[in-house]
Design a protein around this motif. Structure first.
Motif, PDB file in Angstrom:
ATOM      1  N   ARG A 139      -6.168  27.956  29.082  1.00  0.00           N
ATOM      2  CA  ARG A 139      -6.473  27.782  27.659  1.00  0.00           C
ATOM      3  C   ARG A 139      -7.834  28.379  27.371  1.00  0.00           C
ATOM      4  O   ARG A 139      -8.785  28.166  28.135  1.00  0.00           O
ATOM      5  CB  ARG A 139      -6.475  26.291  27.313  1.00  0.00           C
ATOM      6  CG  ARG A 139      -6.859  25.959  25.888  1.00  0.00           C
ATOM      7  CD  ARG A 139      -6.988  24.454  25.723  1.00  0.00           C
ATOM      8  NE  ARG A 139      -7.574  24.067  24.452  1.00  0.00           N
ATOM      9  CZ  ARG A 139      -8.134  22.901  24.202  1.00  0.00           C
ATOM     10  NH1 ARG A 139      -8.190  21.986  25.167  1.00  0.00           N
ATOM     11  NH2 ARG A 139      -8.644  22.619  23.021  1.00  0.00           N
ATOM     12  N   GLU A 199     -10.715  29.547  24.079  1.00  0.00           N
ATOM     13  CA  GLU A 199     -11.092  29.516  22.668  1.00  0.00           C
ATOM     14  C   GLU A 199     -11.831  30.799  22.318  1.00  0.00           C
ATOM     15  O   GLU A 199     -12.759  31.203  23.028  1.00  0.00           O
ATOM     16  CB  GLU A 199     -11.990  28.318  22.357  1.00  0.00           C
ATOM     17  CG  GLU A 199     -12.395  28.263  20.877  1.00  0.00           C
ATOM     18  CD  GLU A 199     -13.398  27.152  20.576  1.00  0.00           C
ATOM     19  OE1 GLU A 199     -13.027  26.223  19.843  1.00  0.00           O
ATOM     20  OE2 GLU A 199     -14.528  27.239  21.090  1.00  0.00           O
ATOM     21  N   ASP A 226      -7.772  28.646  19.144  1.00  0.00           N
ATOM     22  CA  ASP A 226      -7.511  27.964  20.403  1.00  0.00           C
ATOM     23  C   ASP A 226      -6.202  28.519  20.961  1.00  0.00           C
ATOM     24  O   ASP A 226      -5.134  28.285  20.391  1.00  0.00           O
ATOM     25  CB  ASP A 226      -7.417  26.459  20.163  1.00  0.00           C
ATOM     26  CG  ASP A 226      -7.544  25.657  21.445  1.00  0.00           C
ATOM     27  OD1 ASP A 226      -7.826  26.266  22.494  1.00  0.00           O
ATOM     28  OD2 ASP A 226      -7.354  24.437  21.404  1.00  0.00           O
ATOM     29  N   ASN A 270      -3.334  29.035  24.003  1.00  0.00           N
ATOM     30  CA  ASN A 270      -2.737  28.484  25.209  1.00  0.00           C
ATOM     31  C   ASN A 270      -1.871  29.550  25.879  1.00  0.00           C
ATOM     32  O   ASN A 270      -1.689  30.649  25.341  1.00  0.00           O
ATOM     33  CB  ASN A 270      -1.894  27.255  24.862  1.00  0.00           C
ATOM     34  CG  ASN A 270      -2.745  26.111  24.345  1.00  0.00           C
ATOM     35  OD1 ASN A 270      -3.467  25.475  25.101  1.00  0.00           O
ATOM     36  ND2 ASN A 270      -2.674  25.853  23.029  1.00  0.00           N
ATOM     37  N   TRP A 318     -16.158  33.722  23.435  1.00  0.00           N
ATOM     38  CA  TRP A 318     -15.007  33.051  24.033  1.00  0.00           C
ATOM     39  C   TRP A 318     -15.464  32.085  25.112  1.00  0.00           C
ATOM     40  O   TRP A 318     -16.553  32.193  25.661  1.00  0.00           O
ATOM     41  CB  TRP A 318     -14.023  34.069  24.618  1.00  0.00           C
ATOM     42  CG  TRP A 318     -14.685  35.166  25.408  1.00  0.00           C
ATOM     43  CD1 TRP A 318     -15.075  36.384  24.945  1.00  0.00           C
ATOM     44  CD2 TRP A 318     -15.071  35.118  26.792  1.00  0.00           C
ATOM     45  NE1 TRP A 318     -15.672  37.116  25.957  1.00  0.00           N
ATOM     46  CE2 TRP A 318     -15.687  36.367  27.099  1.00  0.00           C
ATOM     47  CE3 TRP A 318     -14.960  34.162  27.792  1.00  0.00           C
ATOM     48  CZ2 TRP A 318     -16.181  36.658  28.359  1.00  0.00           C
ATOM     49  CZ3 TRP A 318     -15.451  34.446  29.061  1.00  0.00           C
ATOM     50  CH2 TRP A 318     -16.044  35.696  29.332  1.00  0.00           C
ATOM     51  N   ARG A 369     -11.467  26.653  27.860  1.00  0.00           N
ATOM     52  CA  ARG A 369     -11.374  25.250  27.462  1.00  0.00           C
ATOM     53  C   ARG A 369     -10.444  24.457  28.371  1.00  0.00           C
ATOM     54  O   ARG A 369     -10.146  23.301  28.104  1.00  0.00           O
ATOM     55  CB  ARG A 369     -10.881  25.161  26.012  1.00  0.00           C
ATOM     56  CG  ARG A 369     -11.837  25.736  24.991  1.00  0.00           C
ATOM     57  CD  ARG A 369     -13.146  24.996  24.991  1.00  0.00           C
ATOM     58  NE  ARG A 369     -13.999  25.381  23.879  1.00  0.00           N
ATOM     59  CZ  ARG A 369     -15.244  24.954  23.712  1.00  0.00           C
ATOM     60  NH1 ARG A 369     -15.766  24.130  24.619  1.00  0.00           N
ATOM     61  NH2 ARG A 369     -15.976  25.336  22.687  1.00  0.00           N
TER      62      ARG A 369
END
Length: 273
Positions: free
Chosen positions: A225, A227, A237, A239, A254, A257
């Motif tokens: 994950r 950001e 965000d 995934n 970046w 996360r």
């Protein structure tokens, strides 16, 4: 047999070994003469090579009476002589980023203080980068490359003439690791119209600041994950399976996360990063 754990000294211990006071060590750090690592809690940790350099600094000051700027130049000269004396060291890709930056700075007739001031970092940070090719964020490295009219890819040796048209899984060539927690692997080599990279981000790894350049970018999350922040106010965000396309002229930052490793497919065109 397990690998030996590197020795790390606290400020007081390193000062005693170097024959100076702890306050002198802190002063030398602000002057760019030595830059120790930091623990997770922010405490200084001196390696054996740091202590050896401290002893050289002490000798230059006591025996030759050199000021900090002259000591830095003397240390750089010693490092250059060491490089010239060892072809293997010269060929080591892990140290080429620092050598290239130092050559660019000398060619521009700039001092450490001048370049560091223009970029907005401490001279000690730039000195460490030139000597070890480590210790700066992706954002700072990009800004330095832009300052000297080049790219991070070029500094990292990506535009070398040797090209492999086919790159098998797991056989990716890796950029010299200048930023803790960030590994960049080449998915395509040579002077191409696209920078094709596989970014592997350890937990907490980030760009540590925003940067921008010409071109366009595509990011696809292979796992984990991440950001992305565009123009300081647009938060994305992403995934696994998500992708993002944006204009590289927008400020972008970046961070990983995920509590584990995050892996990205990252393409820039033209190759301006």
């Amino acid at each position: 047999m397990s690998d030996a754990i590197p020795v790390r000294y606290k400020v007081a211990e390193a000062a005693r070994l170097a024959g100076v006071s702890a306050s002198t060590l802190r002063l030398w750090e602000t002057q760019g003469l030595v830059v120790p690592e930091r623990s997770a809690t922010g405490h200084r940790q001196y390696s054996e090579s740091d202590v050896a350099q401290l002893k050289r600094v002490s000798w230059f000051r006591a025996e030759r009476g050199l000021n900090p700027a002259a000591i830095r130049e003397a240390l750089e000269a010693e490092a250059g002589e060491t490089d010239d004396a060892s072809a293997a060291a010269d060929a080591n890709p892990a140290s080429q980023v620092g050598r290239k930056l130092r050559s660019l700075r000398h060619a521009a007739g700039k001092t450490l203080e001048q370049v560091a001031g223009d970029i907005g970092i401490a001279a000690s940070v730039l000195s460490t980068l030139e000597r070890t090719s480590q210790g700066v964020s992706v954002a700072v490295l990009h800004n330095l490359a832009e300052y000297f009219g080049t790219t991070v890819s070029s500094l990292s040796g990506e535009d070398e003439p040797e090209v492999r048209a086919l790159v098998r899984a797991g056989e990716w060539r890796t950029w010299p690791r200048t930023t803790p927690g960030v590994t960049v692997q080449l998915l395509a080599e040579g002077r191409n119209q696209m920078d094709c990279h596989r970014f592997v981000l350890e937990p907490g790894a980030s760009s540590e600041g925003a940067y921008k350049h010409e071109g366009e970018e595509f990011v696809y999350v292979l796992s984990g994950r991440v950001e992305f922040v565009l123009d300081s106010d647009q938060f994305h965000d992403l995934n696994a399976g998500d992708s993002l396309y944006f204009d590289s002229r927008r400020h972008h930052a970046w961070s990983n996360r995920h509590d584990g490793e995050t892996v990205l497919l990252w393409i820039n065109t033209p190759p301006t990063f």
